[in-house]
Design an enzyme around this catalytic site. Structure first.
Site, PDB file in Angstrom:
ATOM      1  N   GLY A 145      32.827 -18.809  45.096  1.00 36.74           N
ATOM      2  CA  GLY A 145      32.340 -19.643  44.003  1.00 36.74           C
ATOM      3  C   GLY A 145      33.459 -20.153  43.121  1.00 36.74           C
ATOM      4  N   ARG A 146      33.789 -19.391  42.083  1.00 34.97           N
ATOM      5  CA  ARG A 146      34.686 -19.899  41.049  1.00 34.97           C
ATOM      6  C   ARG A 146      36.034 -20.372  41.572  1.00 34.97           C
ATOM      7  NH1 ARG A 146      33.244 -14.776  37.447  1.00 34.97           N
ATOM      8  NH2 ARG A 146      33.087 -14.020  39.587  1.00 34.97           N
ATOM      9  N   HIS A 168      25.712 -11.117  46.722  1.00 31.99           N
ATOM     10  CA  HIS A 168      26.727 -11.033  45.666  1.00 31.99           C
ATOM     11  C   HIS A 168      26.942  -9.541  45.416  1.00 31.99           C
ATOM     12  CE1 HIS A 168      28.027 -12.418  41.331  1.00 31.99           C
ATOM     13  NE2 HIS A 168      28.909 -11.623  41.907  1.00 31.99           N
ATOM     14  N   GLY A 211      34.053 -12.400  43.691  1.00 34.72           N
ATOM     15  CA  GLY A 211      35.421 -11.981  43.414  1.00 34.72           C
ATOM     16  C   GLY A 211      36.433 -12.284  44.511  1.00 34.72           C
ATOM     17  N   CYS A 220      20.480 -14.982  40.135  1.00 32.44           N
ATOM     18  CA  CYS A 220      20.887 -15.531  38.846  1.00 32.44           C
ATOM     19  C   CYS A 220      20.253 -14.722  37.713  1.00 32.44           C
ATOM     20  CB  CYS A 220      20.423 -16.984  38.791  1.00 32.44           C
ATOM     21  SG  CYS A 220      20.976 -17.820  37.352  1.00 32.44           S
TER      22      CYS A 220
HETATM   23  C1  LIG Z   1      29.208 -21.944  36.445  1.00 32.09           C
HETATM   24  C2  LIG Z   1      28.460 -21.076  37.424  1.00 32.09           C
HETATM   25  C3  LIG Z   1      27.161 -21.425  37.763  1.00 32.09           C
HETATM   26  C4  LIG Z   1      26.457 -20.653  38.694  1.00 32.09           C
HETATM   27  N1  LIG Z   1      25.207 -21.070  39.092  1.00 32.09           N
HETATM   28  C5  LIG Z   1      24.565 -20.417  40.105  1.00 32.09           C
HETATM   29  C6  LIG Z   1      23.367 -20.911  40.679  1.00 32.09           C
HETATM   30  O1  LIG Z   1      22.860 -21.979  40.318  1.00 32.09           O
HETATM   31  N2  LIG Z   1      22.781 -20.183  41.670  1.00 32.09           N
HETATM   32  C7  LIG Z   1      23.329 -19.006  42.132  1.00 32.09           C
HETATM   33  O2  LIG Z   1      22.773 -18.388  43.049  1.00 32.09           O
HETATM   34  N3  LIG Z   1      24.475 -18.523  41.616  1.00 32.09           N
HETATM   35  C8  LIG Z   1      25.113 -19.204  40.638  1.00 32.09           C
HETATM   36  N4  LIG Z   1      26.336 -18.765  40.208  1.00 32.09           N
HETATM   37  C9  LIG Z   1      26.925 -17.552  40.812  1.00 32.09           C
HETATM   38  C10 LIG Z   1      27.792 -17.933  42.016  1.00 32.09           C
HETATM   39  O3  LIG Z   1      27.030 -18.544  43.024  1.00 32.09           O
HETATM   40  C11 LIG Z   1      28.473 -16.697  42.596  1.00 32.09           C
HETATM   41  O4  LIG Z   1      27.496 -15.813  43.061  1.00 32.09           O
HETATM   42  C12 LIG Z   1      29.329 -15.974  41.561  1.00 32.09           C
HETATM   43  O5  LIG Z   1      30.135 -16.868  40.815  1.00 32.09           O
HETATM   44  C13 LIG Z   1      30.238 -14.926  42.241  1.00 32.09           C
HETATM   45  O6  LIG Z   1      31.112 -15.529  43.168  1.00 32.09           O
HETATM   46  P1  LIG Z   1      32.667 -15.827  42.794  1.00 32.09           P
HETATM   47  O7  LIG Z   1      33.230 -14.545  42.280  1.00 32.09           O
HETATM   48  O8  LIG Z   1      33.288 -16.259  44.098  1.00 32.09           O
HETATM   49  O9  LIG Z   1      32.659 -16.884  41.754  1.00 32.09           O
HETATM   50  C14 LIG Z   1      27.049 -19.508  39.271  1.00 32.09           C
HETATM   51  C15 LIG Z   1      28.361 -19.182  38.925  1.00 32.09           C
HETATM   52  C16 LIG Z   1      29.077 -19.962  38.022  1.00 32.09           C
HETATM   53  C17 LIG Z   1      30.494 -19.608  37.691  1.00 32.09           C
END
Ligand SMILES: Cc1cc2nc3c(=O)[nH]c(=O)nc-3n(C[C@H](O)[C@H](O)[C@H](O)COP(=O)(O)O)c2cc1C
Length: 349
Positions: free
Chosen positions: A245-246, A183, A225, A112
């Site tokens: 995630g998203r 990530h 992604g 993060c």
């Molecule tokens: C609203 C939001 C909050 C997030 N909070 C955290 C978190 O608390 N801990 C963490 O390791 N990553 C956090 N992330 C990152 C996600 O875990 C993930 O690594 C990132 O969104 C990339 O994955 P994606 O492209 O599938 O969304 C957060 C992402 C978003 C969008």
């Protein structure tokens, strides 16, 4: 029912937990993967490993009541608690608390990028301190028998070589960590906001694939992604697991095919209405406990994304669920705005 402790959780469910299989997981997301989102996710998939939002060691050790930071429902298993912190002693203490509360895994956030967490040496900035992460993992592992895992980036700032990532992984693996979720983009700690750090640094999947190839004995999961289960299947040719995630939040129906396509088992929901219906008793219980309707329904706004009536459903909830005294009737009215589909029995079990 809220889970307070391992023993109670087991008593509540009355069944032994299945072995932890992290082929597919939903990423930890602050403010998004709350206990209410996770209970909803369980109406769509039994098998996905779910992660909590990051909870800092400070919140667990000094926040009150602890239920606010650690409470969850028995249906959420398999469930991992993500911790934010860097002090080995505090992290070990929190890992032990996580185990007492019945979590199936404890994960350390090394990904993060927010300033707020950097100032406290939490999150992605720890990629520059592999020894600190190794000491923390070692202390956590001594404190618990549940798996201790790490979620990290492929690098930060000027760390831009396979060797930087390999060095970090080597040090932390030497401390006993066997599971890394990576990530697949760098974090730039200066100049980009946390949101920009999820989109602007380019994805580099091959670096994660090469990491797996060079450390085949470690569990290497990939994140970043990924939007479809076909992409997950393609990634699983190179790595051990996929974390989304998203997309899992904004388009939750994606989760409805996870059990069938990634685990070869029927999923729990015949269609979107059935998933909403299955959540009703949970919602009723949470409303009785004092939860606000919009805190529950905000996680469902994307359920009917792309369906006829989906925008009306979303608008009805956005306009009405926050009103004082709003109850399940508001939810039912919103569901009434979306036509019932014919059930697709092929997904149900
Ligand atoms: C609203 C939001 C909050 C997030 N909070 C955290 C978190 O608390 N801990 C963490 O390791 N990553 C956090 N992330 C990152 C996600 O875990 C993930 O690594 C990132 O969104 C990339 O994955 P994606 O492209 O599938 O969304 C957060 C992402 C978003 C969008």
């Amino acid at each position: 029912m809220a889970c307070k402790a391992n023993a109670e959780t087991r008593m509540n469910t009355g069944t032994a937990r299945p072995a932890l299989d992290r082929t597919f997981s939903v990423a930890p997301m602050m403010d998004w993967t709350t206990r209410d989102y996770r209970a909803f996710a369980r109406t769509l998939t039994r098998r996905a490993l779910l992660y909590t939002e990051m909870v800092t060691t400070g919140a667990i050790l000094h926040g009150s009541p602890r239920e606010r930071f650690l409470g969850y429902d028995a249906v959420e298993h398999p469930l991992a608690l993500q911790l934010g912190g860097s002090d080995a002693g505090e992290l070990a203490e929190c890992a032990a608390i996580a185990e007492q509360w019945g979590y199936d895994e404890v994960n350390l956030n090394v990904g993060c990028p927010s300033d707020r967490v950097q100032n406290n040496l939490i999150g992605a900035c720890l990629m520059a301190h592999p020894e600190k992460v190794a000491a923390a993992v070692s202390a956590m592992r001594e404190a618990v028998s549940i798996p201790v895992t790490v979620k990290c980036r492929i690098g930060i700032d000027d760390q831009d070589e396979d060797t930087d990532l390999a060095y970090f992984i080597e040090r932390v693996a030497d401390a006993g960590c066997e599971v890394f979720i990576v990530h697949a983009r760098k974090a730039w700690l200066e100049g980009l906001s946390p949101k920009e750090n999820r989109d602007i640094p380019p994805l580099n999947y091959p670096r994660v694939h090469r990491l797996k190839a060079s450390r085949p004995e470690l569990h290497i999961g990939i994140n970043g992604g990924i939007k479809t289960l076909s992409e997950c299947q393609a990634q699983l040719e190179h790595v051990d697991s996929v974390m989304i995630g998203r997309e899992a939040y904004q388009n939750p129906w994606l989760l409805a095919e996870v059990d069938q396509r990634l685990y070869g088992e029927p999923g729990p929901a015949a269609n979107r209405h059935a998933a909403a219906e299955a959540l009703r008793p949970y919602m009723a219980r949470r409303l009785d406990e004092g939860a606000k309707l919009n805190h529950l329904t905000r996680h469902l706004l994307g359920l009917f994304q792309g369906c006829p009536g989906g925008r009306k459903f979303r608008r009805h909830l956005s306009e009405n669920a926050h009103r004082p005294g709003a109850g399940l009737a508001v939810f039912d009215d919103a569901l009434g705005l979306v036509p019932e589909p014919a059930p697709d029995r092929s997904l149900v079990g």
